[in-house]
Design a protein around this motif. Sequence first.
Motif, PDB file in Angstrom:
ATOM      1  N   UNK A  19    -109.468  70.603  61.744  1.00  0.00           N
ATOM      2  CA  UNK A  19    -109.538  71.980  61.273  1.00  0.00           C
ATOM      3  C   UNK A  19    -108.336  72.256  60.382  1.00  0.00           C
ATOM      4  N   UNK A  20    -108.622  72.596  59.138  1.00  0.00           N
ATOM      5  CA  UNK A  20    -107.581  72.965  58.196  1.00  0.00           C
ATOM      6  C   UNK A  20    -107.345  74.467  58.249  1.00  0.00           C
ATOM      7  N   UNK A  21    -106.101  74.850  58.045  1.00  0.00           N
ATOM      8  CA  UNK A  21    -105.745  76.264  57.984  1.00  0.00           C
ATOM      9  C   UNK A  21    -105.049  76.560  56.663  1.00  0.00           C
ATOM     10  N   UNK A  22    -105.246  77.767  56.175  1.00  0.00           N
ATOM     11  CA  UNK A  22    -104.578  78.235  54.965  1.00  0.00           C
ATOM     12  C   UNK A  22    -104.008  79.613  55.284  1.00  0.00           C
ATOM     13  N   UNK A  23    -102.702  79.669  55.440  1.00  0.00           N
ATOM     14  CA  UNK A  23    -102.038  80.920  55.773  1.00  0.00           C
ATOM     15  C   UNK A  23    -101.516  81.579  54.502  1.00  0.00           C
ATOM     16  N   UNK A  33    -112.119  86.352  46.549  1.00  0.00           N
ATOM     17  CA  UNK A  33    -112.726  85.213  47.227  1.00  0.00           C
ATOM     18  C   UNK A  33    -111.654  84.199  47.558  1.00  0.00           C
ATOM     19  N   UNK A  34    -111.950  83.359  48.532  1.00  0.00           N
ATOM     20  CA  UNK A  34    -111.090  82.243  48.877  1.00  0.00           C
ATOM     21  C   UNK A  34    -111.942  80.988  48.962  1.00  0.00           C
ATOM     22  N   UNK A  35    -111.279  79.843  48.864  1.00  0.00           N
ATOM     23  CA  UNK A  35    -112.061  78.619  48.934  1.00  0.00           C
ATOM     24  C   UNK A  35    -111.211  77.408  49.222  1.00  0.00           C
ATOM     25  N   UNK A  68    -117.446  74.046  58.033  1.00  0.00           N
ATOM     26  CA  UNK A  68    -117.624  75.491  58.145  1.00  0.00           C
ATOM     27  C   UNK A  68    -116.359  76.199  57.679  1.00  0.00           C
ATOM     28  N   UNK A  69    -116.520  77.096  56.720  1.00  0.00           N
ATOM     29  CA  UNK A  69    -115.398  77.891  56.231  1.00  0.00           C
ATOM     30  C   UNK A  69    -115.414  79.239  56.938  1.00  0.00           C
ATOM     31  N   UNK A  70    -114.229  79.726  57.274  1.00  0.00           N
ATOM     32  CA  UNK A  70    -114.134  81.021  57.949  1.00  0.00           C
ATOM     33  C   UNK A  70    -112.773  81.637  57.658  1.00  0.00           C
ATOM     34  N   UNK A  77    -105.458  84.323  57.510  1.00  0.00           N
ATOM     35  CA  UNK A  77    -105.639  82.878  57.473  1.00  0.00           C
ATOM     36  C   UNK A  77    -107.102  82.516  57.239  1.00  0.00           C
ATOM     37  N   UNK A  78    -107.302  81.500  56.423  1.00  0.00           N
ATOM     38  CA  UNK A  78    -108.624  80.932  56.190  1.00  0.00           C
ATOM     39  C   UNK A  78    -108.660  79.546  56.836  1.00  0.00           C
TER      40      UNK A  78
END
Length: 117
Positions: A19-23, A33-35, A68-70, A77-78
């Motif tokens: 699981x990757x996180x983007x803070x 939008x984010x991606x 799955x993106x969330x 955080x994404x």
Amino acid sequence: QVQLVESGGGLVQPGGSLRLSCAASGSIFSFTAMGWYRQAPGKQRELVATIPRSGSTNYTDSVKGRFTISRDYAKNTMYLQMNSLKPEDTAVYYCNAVKRTIGADYWGQGTQVTVSS
């Protein structure tokens, strides 16, 4: 200045999960939008998945049903949940966020994902 920081990459065996996180340094609600993008050695950067502020998520065909993106607005955080990983998923994964109203485009520094036995 908006900062995006990825984490969660690493080495995993085929069939495994990460699981990757983007803070983000500020509120992610401000982003249109984010991606997630990825770039494998010798290849161009490609879009993996997007999540707009309103609307449906989108995935590149090769990850549909596996990734799955969330996002979590409270944590700014994404995430990218990656299951059934394959060697061809090996790449540097980058977080992206856009604010179309001001023409702004932000990138993280990238996190390496390696799928290998």
